[in-house]
Design a protein around this motif. Structure first.
Motif, short mmCIF file in Angstrom:
data_model
loop_
_atom_site.label_atom_id
_atom_site.label_comp_id
_atom_site.label_asym_id
_atom_site.label_seq_id
_atom_site.Cartn_x
_atom_site.Cartn_y
_atom_site.Cartn_z
N VAL A 169 -0.22 -9.67 -2.58
CA VAL A 169 -1.15 -8.77 -1.89
C VAL A 169 -0.50 -8.21 -0.63
CG1 VAL A 169 -3.28 -8.73 -0.51
CG2 VAL A 169 -3.29 -9.73 -2.82
N ALA A 170 0.15 -9.10 0.12
CA ALA A 170 0.74 -8.68 1.41
C ALA A 170 1.88 -7.70 1.22
CB ALA A 170 1.21 -9.91 2.18
N THR B 159 -7.97 -7.98 0.42
CA THR B 159 -6.80 -7.10 0.56
C THR B 159 -6.95 -6.30 1.86
OG1 THR B 159 -7.84 -5.28 -0.64
CG2 THR B 159 -6.61 -6.90 -1.95
N PRO B 160 -5.86 -6.08 2.58
CA PRO B 160 -5.94 -5.37 3.86
C PRO B 160 -5.97 -3.86 3.67
CG PRO B 160 -3.69 -6.08 3.46
CD PRO B 160 -4.49 -6.54 2.27
N ASN C 159 -8.20 1.88 -5.31
CA ASN C 159 -7.84 0.54 -5.78
C ASN C 159 -8.86 -0.05 -6.75
OD1 ASN C 159 -6.45 -0.31 -2.56
ND2 ASN C 159 -5.38 0.43 -4.37
N GLY C 160 -9.84 0.74 -7.18
CA GLY C 160 -10.81 0.24 -8.16
C GLY C 160 -11.95 -0.56 -7.57
N ALA D 248 -1.18 -1.81 -6.87
CA ALA D 248 -2.16 -2.64 -6.17
C ALA D 248 -3.41 -2.82 -7.02
CB ALA D 248 -2.50 -2.00 -4.82
N THR D 249 -3.84 -1.72 -7.67
CA THR D 249 -5.04 -1.79 -8.50
C THR D 249 -4.84 -2.74 -9.68
OG1 THR D 249 -5.50 0.48 -7.89
CG2 THR D 249 -6.69 -0.39 -9.80
#
Ligand SMILES: C[S@@+](CC[C@H](N)C(=O)[O-])C[C@H]1O[C@@H](n2cnc3c(N)ncnc32)[C@H](O)[C@@H]1O
Lengths: 263, 246
Positions: B11-12, B28-29, B62-63, B95-96
């Motif tokens: 994630v990062a 998630t940021p 990102n959904g 990311a998604t």
């Protein structure tokens, strides 16, 4: 080419009479089709629309040609190739546009090609033309964005757009939507763009310079600017083809070009 | 689960558009805060009985909205984006995929330009587009495509403009997007949406202002003729029915 027609004047008049005409065309000395646009109106429009361009030896695509006034004018101004296209008016039962076009073409003895094709289905496979005439069509389209993109794909040098316009009092690019018969009681009218909107769209499509002039019959002095003419020039277009923009024309990219559209 | 770096490290390593809760202790940021996303999801989905519905999301970022719909009872989601997933260097697509995999959601991700949609693509009970008009070169064509795959209801969230205008109007805009591009698009006024969506095959259109940003943004729910009876029953105030031309 010499006139191909073997019709007598009587027969010609009879055939003219079966058609509802948009353009007044002088087919023989003294025989003029009874168009909604008079000969005088068309003469002024032709000068306003085609005056800036040197068409000699160049190719012209006329979208929504109807009876063909601007196709024939382009040919007379020396275009090497003219392709006239239409579908709505050409297949319309009372306008009988294709029949009218063919009748006029035969009488005038001009070598102009025809293709029955709606602008919503045109793409680059049609080829690219030095000058594309998109006159009186933009506002008839439910999706003018798509069709303008298609017009870009068939333009080699210059796209000339003549359209109804609206929202002139607004600074931001905008177009008014006309559901049903909102505009002029005509359900084929969909959108009225303002000049900033046309500038925005044409730039997005990659045109480098966009010139504007008021329509010769819808002048601000006469209290109306409800139609305008836009000449959109691609990067790399030959300067000599579009060398004659007179003082009626303004470069919409210039600082302050939009100022006096607003009351 | 495949063996690899721990989820929080994966994630990062990515840039996120939305803040998604992937685990009780892992959000998630994203540029869009979790609370904003939830407020928007509540405004969009709250009135709708989502149980059992199939969803197609356009321009999903990102959904996050698809995941919210699935939590609220939707059975499956096709999560799509175009610009934000295909610009050079854009990580939003990766990311998604990570978010969908980590949550085990019954969802599938794909790059999709809504202008290309035809009925052959399938039929979805619910089609959703957020931040919609402002990122599309041609929203009319996109809406035509989306209408062709909408079984019951279309939900839209969008920037609006020309609110002072009673006439239906579409305004062109150019705005910076969270994925780092200056994007040209459009903004409708509410008066446009009834007639435009009517001509695209919808019979009823409901509207409300954005729950946080007010009238600068708008929410729309548009219903197909064969939407289930009572589907719109939950849309009370602040939703209001838009007048449809005869
Ligand atoms: C106002 S006339 C303009 C004719 C000619 N170009 C001129 O400027 O005098 C509109 C033209 O657009 C064409 N057209 C194309 N798509 C149309 C549509 N969806 N509805 C009505 N007319 C359409 C018509 O066939 C017609 O030739």
């Amino acid at each position: 080419m010499t006139p191909q027609s073997e019709l007598s004047d009587q027969e010609l008049l009879a055939r003219i009479g079966r058609i509802t005409w948009f353009h007044s065309l002088e087919l023989r000395p003294g025989i003029v089709t009874p168009g909604a646009k008079s000969l005088a109106v068309l003469r002024r429009e032709e000068e306003a629309l085609l005056g800036p361009f040197d068409l000699r030896g160049r190719s012209v695509l006329d979208i929504g040609a109807w009876n063909g006034a601007f196709s024939f004018a382009s040919k007379r101004r020396g275009a090497a190739r003219v392709l006239a296209t239409d579908e709505f008016a050409w297949t319309h039962p009372t306008y009988k546009g294709l029949e009218s076009f063919e009748l006029a073409r035969a009488e005038l003895g001009l070598e102009v090609e025809t293709l029955q094709l709606d602008p919503t289905r045109m793409d680059a496979s049609l080829g690219q033309f030095d000058l594309v005439l998109f006159l009186g069509v933009f506002y008839h389209l439910f999706d003018p964005i798509d069709v303008l993109q298609r017009m870009r794909a068939v333009t080699g040098q210059v796209l000339l757009v003549e359209t109804h316009q609206d929202a002139l009092e607004r600074e931001e690019p905008a177009m008014v939507f006309y559901p049903g018969r909102t505009l002029a009681n005509d359900d084929t009218n969909w959108w009225g763009p303002n000049p900033p909107l046309m500038l925005h769209l044409l730039r997005q499509l990659g045109f480098a310079r966009i010139y504007y002039r008021d329509h010769p019959h819808y002048l601000p002095a006469e209290g109306s600017r409800t139609r305008g003419i836009f000449a959109a020039i691609l990067p790399g277009a030959e300067p000599a083809m579009s060398a004659h923009f007179g003082i009626e024309w303004r470069d919409l990219g210039a600082a302050g070009a939009m100022r006096d559209f607003r009351p | 689960m495949t063996l690899g770096p721990p989820l929080h490290e994966q994630v990062a390593a990515l840039t996120w558009l939305q803040s998604l809760r992937l685990a009780p202790d892992l959000v998630t940021p994203g540029a869009k805060p979790e609370a904003t996303l939830e407020a928007e999801a509540e405004a969009l989905f709250g009135p709708l009985p989502l149980m059992g519905m199939t969803l197609l999301e356009i321009g999903a970022g990102n959904g996050g909205f698809s995941l919210a719909a699935l939590r609220r009872g939707a059975v499956s989601a096709v999560v799509t984006d175009h610009l934000a997933w295909s610009l050079p260097g854009a990580e939003a697509g990766m990311a998604t995929m990570l978010a969908l995999e980590a949550t085990g959601a019954p969802a599938q991700a794909m790059v999709l330009d809504p202008r290309a949609l035809t009925p052959e693509f399938g039929r979805f009970d619910l089609v959703l587009g957020t931040a919609f008009f402002e990122q599309l070169f041609n929203p009319i064509l996109a809406l035509r495509g989306m209408s062709s795959v909408t079984g019951q209801v279309l939900l839209l969230e969008t920037a609006q403009a020309a609110l002072d205008e009673a006439r239906p109007m579409l305004t062109a805009t150019t705005r910076p997007m969270p994925y780092g591009a200056l994007v040209s698009g459009w903004a409708p006024n509410p008066a446009l949406m009834g007639p435009l969506l009517r001509d695209l095959g919808f019979v009823r259109v409901l509207h409300r202002a954005h729950p946080i940003e007010g009238a600068a943004r708008g929410l729309y729910a548009a219903f197909k003729p064969d939407a289930a009876a009572g589907l719109a029953a939950g849309f009370g105030a602040p939703w209001r029915e838009l007048a449809m031309p005869a």
